[in-house]
Design a protein around this motif. Structure first.
Motif: not given
Ligand code: SAM
Length: 232
Positions: A129, A132, A170-174, A217, A219-220
């Motif tokens: 993404d 970001d 859309e999602s996100a991980e740390e 974070p 995001p993806r």
């Protein structure tokens, strides 16, 4: 590298898998193929939705990781161009981060053969993404800036499949600088690079990521496509 892949590569958001499953009219218990299954990142998401999953992957070390991580799935060592399943054996097939590796001239008729009439195909790609700031910098550094993981003119088409829908989830991980470097190191561009060049670029990525903190974070986007099996 299979173990590194298993450690660092992302899974697929449940929302994207549910969307594709709904579009394909799949219910719990459906038999689905995960083609180019790797270490089973997509396989485990499909198992979690209640499907009876058969995973086909040509790389023996990747398949060994998959068998350990997702023992519920039936695993076969084979490529998409020669799938060891009978005609009409599955309700649907899925490929995560893999379709662009197949020879479409041979893989599409083969997928059409193993999917039952009325069934379909789901393709997914996780992607950066670039909204970001970290990933915008990274894109310039390693060269994905402005790219997509798939080419529209290379997606499945007639006479084998017909597109019925596409979406972006859309999602996100740390993440951390080390995890980001670990993830990149498993990508084909880095696996095929000269060791010295690879180390240089990965060091620059690590330095750049450290400017965003010890944890940040990530995001993806997940691009998801669904195709109906074209029936005669
Ligand atoms: C980027 S990995 C994706 C693995 C897994 N689907 C995932 O989502 O993590 C691409 C996978 O495609 C497999 N692959 C490459 N060429 C293939 C082919 N012709 N047929 C089937 N799989 C192939 C590779 O061995 C690798 O496991």
């Amino acid at each position: 590298m299979a173990a590194e892949y298993e450690r660092h590569r992302p899974e697929y958001p449940e929302e994207a898998l549910r969307w594709a499953a709904d579009q394909l009219g799949l219910e719990a218990g459906a038999r689905v193929l995960d083609i180019g299954a790797g270490t089973g990142k997509l396989t485990r998401g499909l198992v979690a939705l209640g499907f009876d999953v058969v995973a086909v992957e040509p790389g023996a070390p990747m398949l060994a990781q998959l068998r350990e991580a997702v023992p519920e799935a039936e695993g076969h060592e084979a490529p998409a161009e020669s799938i060891p399943l009978p005609d009409g054996n599955v309700d649907a097939a899925f490929a995560g981060q893999a379709f662009h590796w197949f020879d479409p001239e041979r893989a599409l008729p083969e997928l059409h053969r193993v999917i039952r009439p009325g069934g379909g195909l789901g393709l997914l790609w996780n992607w950066w993404d670039e909204r970001d700031p970290l990933q915008a910098e990274l894109g310039v550094l390693i060269g994905y800036a402005g790219h997509q993981p798939y080419r529209d003119d290379e997606l499945p088409g007639l006479p084998w499949f017909r597109e019925v829908g596409r979406t972006v989830v859309e999602s996100a991980e740390e993440s951390t600088p080390d995890a980001l470097v670990g993830q990149l190191a498993t990508t084909s561009a880095f696996l095929t690079a000269e060791p010295e060049e690879r180390e240089d670029v990965l060091r620059s990525v690590h330095d750049m990521a450290c400017r965003y903190g010890k944890r940040f974070p990530l995001p993806r986007f997940t691009y998801a496509f669904v195709f109906a099996r074209a029936d005669a």
